[in-house]
Write a protein that holds these residues in place. Structure first.
Motif, mmCIF file in Angstrom:
data_model
loop_
_atom_site.group_PDB
_atom_site.id
_atom_site.type_symbol
_atom_site.label_atom_id
_atom_site.label_comp_id
_atom_site.label_asym_id
_atom_site.label_seq_id
_atom_site.Cartn_x
_atom_site.Cartn_y
_atom_site.Cartn_z
ATOM 1 N N GLN A 13 0.838 -1.215 0.000
ATOM 2 C CA GLN A 13 0.000 0.000 0.000
ATOM 3 C C GLN A 13 0.865 1.254 0.000
ATOM 4 O OE1 GLN A 13 -2.428 -1.652 3.369
ATOM 5 N NE2 GLN A 13 -3.931 -0.238 2.530
ATOM 6 N N ILE A 14 1.955 1.196 0.769
ATOM 7 C CA ILE A 14 2.858 2.353 0.823
ATOM 8 C C ILE A 14 3.505 2.575 -0.542
ATOM 9 C CG2 ILE A 14 4.982 3.262 1.858
ATOM 10 C CD1 ILE A 14 4.124 1.738 4.446
ATOM 11 N N GLU A 15 3.992 1.492 -1.151
ATOM 12 C CA GLU A 15 4.613 1.621 -2.478
ATOM 13 C C GLU A 15 3.631 2.197 -3.488
ATOM 14 O OE1 GLU A 15 7.435 -2.248 -1.729
ATOM 15 O OE2 GLU A 15 6.019 -2.313 -3.409
ATOM 16 N N ALA A 16 2.394 1.699 -3.446
ATOM 17 C CA ALA A 16 1.389 2.183 -4.402
ATOM 18 C C ALA A 16 1.131 3.671 -4.194
ATOM 19 C CB ALA A 16 0.096 1.384 -4.248
ATOM 20 N N ALA A 17 1.058 4.094 -2.921
ATOM 21 C CA ALA A 17 0.792 5.510 -2.638
ATOM 22 C C ALA A 17 1.953 6.381 -3.103
ATOM 23 C CB ALA A 17 0.539 5.700 -1.142
ATOM 24 N N VAL A 18 3.201 5.876 -2.947
ATOM 25 C CA VAL A 18 4.363 6.646 -3.413
ATOM 26 C C VAL A 18 4.293 6.786 -4.933
ATOM 27 C CG1 VAL A 18 6.884 6.682 -3.602
ATOM 28 C CG2 VAL A 18 5.818 5.950 -1.455
ATOM 29 N N HIS A 19 3.933 5.703 -5.621
ATOM 30 C CA HIS A 19 3.809 5.767 -7.078
ATOM 31 C C HIS A 19 2.721 6.738 -7.502
ATOM 32 C CE1 HIS A 19 6.797 2.879 -8.327
ATOM 33 N NE2 HIS A 19 6.365 2.010 -7.433
ATOM 34 N N GLU A 20 1.736 6.936 -6.646
ATOM 35 C CA GLU A 20 0.654 7.872 -6.978
ATOM 36 C C GLU A 20 0.964 9.294 -6.532
ATOM 37 O OE1 GLU A 20 -2.904 6.054 -5.464
ATOM 38 O OE2 GLU A 20 -2.598 4.337 -6.782
ATOM 39 N N GLY A 21 2.168 9.519 -6.023
ATOM 40 C CA GLY A 21 2.579 10.895 -5.764
ATOM 41 C C GLY A 21 2.803 11.277 -4.315
ATOM 42 N N ALA A 22 2.616 10.359 -3.382
ATOM 43 C CA ALA A 22 2.886 10.673 -1.976
ATOM 44 C C ALA A 22 4.384 10.516 -1.730
ATOM 45 C CB ALA A 22 2.082 9.749 -1.063
ATOM 46 N N HIS A 23 5.118 11.596 -1.943
ATOM 47 C CA HIS A 23 6.581 11.529 -1.941
ATOM 48 C C HIS A 23 7.220 11.994 -0.644
ATOM 49 C CE1 HIS A 23 6.822 11.433 -6.630
ATOM 50 N NE2 HIS A 23 6.293 10.356 -6.101
ATOM 51 N N SER A 24 6.458 11.990 0.437
ATOM 52 C CA SER A 24 7.037 12.335 1.739
ATOM 53 C C SER A 24 6.285 11.573 2.815
ATOM 54 C CB SER A 24 6.942 13.836 1.990
ATOM 55 O OG SER A 24 5.591 14.187 2.207
ATOM 56 N N ARG A 29 1.285 9.892 5.444
ATOM 57 C CA ARG A 29 0.463 9.921 6.657
ATOM 58 C C ARG A 29 -0.933 10.450 6.325
ATOM 59 N NH1 ARG A 29 3.589 13.098 10.092
ATOM 60 N NH2 ARG A 29 4.689 11.284 10.904
ATOM 61 N N LYS A 30 -0.967 11.482 5.515
ATOM 62 C CA LYS A 30 -2.263 12.066 5.131
ATOM 63 C C LYS A 30 -3.078 11.116 4.277
ATOM 64 C CE LYS A 30 -2.044 17.047 5.098
ATOM 65 N NZ LYS A 30 -1.468 18.128 4.328
ATOM 66 N N THR A 31 -2.407 10.475 3.311
ATOM 67 C CA THR A 31 -3.119 9.622 2.368
ATOM 68 C C THR A 31 -3.561 8.312 3.008
ATOM 69 O OG1 THR A 31 -1.449 10.419 0.833
ATOM 70 C CG2 THR A 31 -3.006 8.852 -0.029
ATOM 71 N N LEU A 32 -2.642 7.663 3.724
ATOM 72 C CA LEU A 32 -2.926 6.319 4.226
ATOM 73 C C LEU A 32 -3.243 6.286 5.717
ATOM 74 C CD1 LEU A 32 -0.012 4.323 2.529
ATOM 75 C CD2 LEU A 32 -2.399 4.335 1.828
ATOM 76 N N GLY A 33 -2.757 7.288 6.436
ATOM 77 C CA GLY A 33 -2.886 7.242 7.893
ATOM 78 C C GLY A 33 -1.733 6.521 8.553
ATOM 79 N N VAL A 34 -0.744 6.118 7.740
ATOM 80 C CA VAL A 34 0.416 5.406 8.277
ATOM 81 C C VAL A 34 1.185 6.336 9.228
ATOM 82 C CG1 VAL A 34 1.973 6.039 6.365
ATOM 83 C CG2 VAL A 34 2.367 3.927 7.614
ATOM 84 N N ALA A 35 1.712 5.754 10.309
ATOM 85 C CA ALA A 35 2.515 6.508 11.289
ATOM 86 C C ALA A 35 1.731 7.633 11.955
ATOM 87 C CB ALA A 35 3.796 7.049 10.648
ATOM 88 N N SER A 36 0.441 7.477 12.049
ATOM 89 C CA SER A 36 -0.353 8.550 12.654
ATOM 90 C C SER A 36 -0.802 8.208 14.070
ATOM 91 C CB SER A 36 -1.568 8.866 11.780
ATOM 92 O OG SER A 36 -2.415 7.749 11.725
#
Ligand code: FES
Length: 56
Positions: A13-24, A29-36
Motif C-alpha cells: 500500500q505504501i509503495e502504491a501511494a508513493v507511485h501515486e505521488g505521496a513523496h514524503s 500519513r495524510k493519504t494512508l494514515g500510516v505513522a499517525s
C-alpha cells in the motif's frame, strides 16, 4: 507484510501511494494514515519511501 499495525497498512500500500505521488512521510500519513498513531512504523515507512522513490 504489515508495516503499520495500528492502521493495518502493508508495504504494498505504501509503495502504491508513493507511485501515486505521496513523496514524503507527511503525505503518506495524510493519504494512508500510516505513522499517525504510535509512530513506531515511521522509520520503516521512510525506508520504503526512499527505496520506492529510487525506482520511480
Ligand atoms: Fe503505525 Fe503505530 S504502527 S502508527
Amino acid at each position: 507484510m504489515y508495516v503499520c499495525l495500528c492502521k493495518g497498512i502493508t508495504d504494498h500500500q505504501i509503495e502504491a501511494a508513493v507511485h501515486e505521488g505521496a513523496h514524503s512521510l507527511g503525505k503518506l500519513r495524510k493519504t494512508l494514515g500510516v505513522a499517525s498513531q504510535c509512530g513506531k512504523c515511521a522509520s520503516l515507512t521512510r525506508e520504503i519511501l526512499d527505496e520506492t522513490l529510487q525506482e520511480v
